[in-house]
Motif scaffolding. Structure first.
Motif, PDB file in Angstrom:
ATOM      1  N   VAL A  19      21.901  -6.518   7.370  1.00 45.42           N
ATOM      2  CA  VAL A  19      21.996  -5.004   6.845  1.00 45.42           C
ATOM      3  C   VAL A  19      22.864  -5.074   5.778  1.00 45.42           C
ATOM      4  N   SER A  20      23.647  -5.711   5.711  1.00 45.66           N
ATOM      5  CA  SER A  20      24.609  -5.579   3.900  1.00 45.66           C
ATOM      6  C   SER A  20      23.615  -5.879   3.157  1.00 45.66           C
ATOM      7  N   GLN A  21      22.266  -6.390   3.329  1.00 45.06           N
ATOM      8  CA  GLN A  21      21.421  -6.410   1.668  1.00 45.06           C
ATOM      9  C   GLN A  21      21.051  -5.612   1.107  1.00 45.06           C
ATOM     10  N   LEU A  22      21.191  -4.435   2.412  1.00 47.56           N
ATOM     11  CA  LEU A  22      20.415  -3.077   1.976  1.00 47.56           C
ATOM     12  C   LEU A  22      20.884  -2.408   1.104  1.00 47.56           C
ATOM     13  N   THR A  23      22.122  -3.405   0.326  1.00 50.15           N
ATOM     14  CA  THR A  23      22.870  -2.632  -1.472  1.00 50.15           C
ATOM     15  C   THR A  23      22.777  -3.628  -1.404  1.00 50.15           C
ATOM     16  N   ASP A  24      23.580  -4.887  -1.082  1.00 51.29           N
ATOM     17  CA  ASP A  24      23.678  -6.211  -2.275  1.00 51.29           C
ATOM     18  C   ASP A  24      22.296  -6.582  -2.852  1.00 51.29           C
TER      19      ASP A  24
ATOM     20  N   GLU B 249       0.468  -1.361   0.655  1.00 51.72           N
ATOM     21  CA  GLU B 249       0.294  -0.301  -0.138  1.00 51.72           C
ATOM     22  C   GLU B 249       0.607   0.965   0.084  1.00 51.72           C
ATOM     23  N   GLN B 250       2.150   1.531   0.891  1.00 55.49           N
ATOM     24  CA  GLN B 250       2.667   2.186   1.071  1.00 55.49           C
ATOM     25  C   GLN B 250       3.702   2.495  -0.130  1.00 55.49           C
ATOM     26  N   LYS B 251       3.940   1.820  -1.127  1.00 53.82           N
ATOM     27  CA  LYS B 251       5.197   0.973  -1.953  1.00 53.82           C
ATOM     28  C   LYS B 251       6.539   1.035  -1.535  1.00 53.82           C
ATOM     29  N   VAL B 252       6.431   0.262  -0.746  1.00 56.72           N
ATOM     30  CA  VAL B 252       7.866   0.614  -0.338  1.00 56.72           C
ATOM     31  C   VAL B 252       8.279  -1.743  -0.592  1.00 56.72           C
ATOM     32  N   ASP B 253       8.897  -1.271  -1.201  1.00 57.51           N
ATOM     33  CA  ASP B 253       9.226  -2.744  -1.989  1.00 57.51           C
ATOM     34  C   ASP B 253       9.784  -3.907  -1.387  1.00 57.51           C
ATOM     35  N   ARG B 254      11.092  -3.208  -0.120  1.00 60.40           N
ATOM     36  CA  ARG B 254      12.488  -4.137  -0.316  1.00 60.40           C
ATOM     37  C   ARG B 254      11.781  -4.285   1.049  1.00 60.40           C
ATOM     38  N   PHE B 255      12.324  -6.119   1.361  1.00 63.60           N
ATOM     39  CA  PHE B 255      12.162  -6.789   2.300  1.00 63.60           C
ATOM     40  C   PHE B 255      13.627  -7.693   2.661  1.00 63.60           C
ATOM     41  N   ILE B 256      13.383  -7.351   3.982  1.00 62.98           N
ATOM     42  CA  ILE B 256      14.820  -8.898   4.430  1.00 62.98           C
ATOM     43  C   ILE B 256      14.553  -9.475   5.479  1.00 62.98           C
ATOM     44  N   GLY B 257      14.396 -10.340   5.633  1.00 61.34           N
ATOM     45  CA  GLY B 257      13.951 -11.231   7.028  1.00 61.34           C
ATOM     46  C   GLY B 257      14.618 -12.305   7.125  1.00 61.34           C
TER      47      GLY B 257
ATOM     48  N   ASP C 250       5.583 -15.569  -1.398  1.00 59.39           N
ATOM     49  CA  ASP C 250       3.935 -15.301  -2.565  1.00 59.39           C
ATOM     50  C   ASP C 250       3.476 -14.107  -2.738  1.00 59.39           C
ATOM     51  N   SER C 251       4.500 -13.207  -2.280  1.00 58.09           N
ATOM     52  CA  SER C 251       3.430 -11.479  -2.781  1.00 58.09           C
ATOM     53  C   SER C 251       5.348 -11.214  -3.797  1.00 58.09           C
ATOM     54  N   ASP C 252       4.543  -9.616  -4.558  1.00 66.25           N
ATOM     55  CA  ASP C 252       5.836  -9.375  -5.236  1.00 66.25           C
ATOM     56  C   ASP C 252       6.619  -8.332  -4.880  1.00 66.25           C
ATOM     57  N   LEU C 253       7.095  -8.416  -3.461  1.00 61.65           N
ATOM     58  CA  LEU C 253       7.786  -7.487  -2.890  1.00 61.65           C
ATOM     59  C   LEU C 253       9.088  -7.999  -2.967  1.00 61.65           C
ATOM     60  N   ASP C 254      10.867  -6.851  -3.163  1.00 58.46           N
ATOM     61  CA  ASP C 254      11.548  -7.118  -3.453  1.00 58.46           C
ATOM     62  C   ASP C 254      12.242  -7.693  -2.235  1.00 58.46           C
ATOM     63  N   TYR C 255      11.982  -9.391  -1.973  1.00 59.59           N
ATOM     64  CA  TYR C 255      13.137  -9.991  -0.492  1.00 59.59           C
ATOM     65  C   TYR C 255      13.818 -10.758  -0.644  1.00 59.59           C
ATOM     66  N   THR C 256      15.153  -9.972   0.516  1.00 57.46           N
ATOM     67  CA  THR C 256      15.717 -11.459   0.714  1.00 57.46           C
ATOM     68  C   THR C 256      15.619 -12.232   2.337  1.00 57.46           C
ATOM     69  N   ILE C 257      15.839 -13.350   2.828  1.00 56.51           N
ATOM     70  CA  ILE C 257      15.146 -13.863   3.161  1.00 56.51           C
ATOM     71  C   ILE C 257      15.999 -15.054   3.478  1.00 56.51           C
ATOM     72  N   ALA C 258      17.031 -14.209   4.716  1.00 62.07           N
ATOM     73  CA  ALA C 258      18.185 -15.240   5.239  1.00 62.07           C
ATOM     74  C   ALA C 258      17.529 -16.489   6.001  1.00 62.07           C
ATOM     75  N   ARG C 259      18.706 -17.466   6.201  1.00 61.95           N
ATOM     76  CA  ARG C 259      18.057 -18.961   6.037  1.00 61.95           C
ATOM     77  C   ARG C 259      19.054 -18.555   7.222  1.00 61.95           C
ATOM     78  N   ILE C 260      19.237 -19.184   8.680  1.00 64.42           N
ATOM     79  CA  ILE C 260      19.327 -19.296   9.913  1.00 64.42           C
ATOM     80  C   ILE C 260      19.062 -20.847  10.348  1.00 64.42           C
ATOM     81  N   THR C 261      20.610 -21.519  11.337  1.00 63.05           N
ATOM     82  CA  THR C 261      20.473 -22.584  12.049  1.00 63.05           C
ATOM     83  C   THR C 261      20.787 -22.707  13.494  1.00 63.05           C
TER      84      THR C 261
END
Length: 212
Positions: A195-200, A97-105, A149-160
């Motif tokens: 944080v590095s994924q803001l620009t990577d 809704e707010q046109k914020v595309d970048r999601f890092i999780g 499943d969304s159209d967001l520009d995402y990066t999801i880091a998988r940790i163990t």
């Protein structure tokens, strides 16, 4: 950048918030208990509210360049319900809704990325999670699907296996079966990767596994 942080009072979220501030970003943290954050800075705005409070989520996300989520489900077997999944759906809706595309999780290798090859973690970790942390796995699956499943520009880091060891500055990242990625990683290094994924741009719309 203007970055919204979710889960800022958690072990990883605090490191994310501090690192963003140290790098000169403007940070907005959405938290339920501001006293738990214990960080003050002129560049930090704290908004009190739960993920279920759409108005608070909107206030936190509006005007942001990116959202970093350090949210993760409780490992307590007594915890039930899908509050984080429902909250993540709200976050995605507000971001669109707010046109914020970048999601890092964050997620775990219990969930596969299409770029993975067959790997023992795909077989062992889901079985262990279903037996030991069934609701946590349900939440992780739902939270991740809400984003992927969304159209967001995402990066999801998988940790163990996150630890409280000091940052090593050494990060392995990639996809299971392709790259040599271990299991253990300090929370400080996890935060640094997020944080590095803001620009990577290497992992746009992907879920890399990461470790020390």
């Amino acid at each position: 950048m203007r970055v919204t942080v979710l889960g800022a009072t958690g072990g990883i979220g605090r490191h994310v918030t501090r690192r963003l501030l140290n790098e000169g970003h403007q940070v907005t943290a959405l938290v339920r208990s501001p006293a738990k954050l214990a960080i003050t800075d002129p560049a930090l705005t704290v908004i009190t509210g739960a993920l279920s409070a759409t108005a608070a989520v909107k206030q936190a996300v509006t005007g942001a360049d990116a959202v970093i989520s350090a949210l993760g489900p409780s490992m307590k077997r007594s915890v039930q319900g899908t509050a984080l999944t429902d909250g993540t759906r709200t976050i995605v809706e507000v971001m669109r809704e707010q046109k914020v595309d970048r999601f890092i999780g964050l997620a775990t290798p219990s969930l596969a990325d299409p770029q993975d090859k067959p790997h023992w973690k795909h077989k062992v970790l889901p079985v262990m999670a279903r037996l030991m942390f069934p609701n946590a796995l349900i939440e992780l699956t739902g939270m991740t699907a809400a984003v992927t499943d969304s159209d967001l520009d995402y990066t999801i880091a998988r940790i163990t296996n996150p630890t409280n060891k000091p940052a090593s500055g050494h990060v392995r990242s990639g996809f299971l079966g392709h790259d040599h990625v271990g299991s253990v990683m300090s929370r400080e290094d996890i935060a640094a990767f997020l944080v590095s994924q803001l620009t990577d741009t290497r992992y746009r719309r992907a879920m890399p596994a990461i470790s020390n």
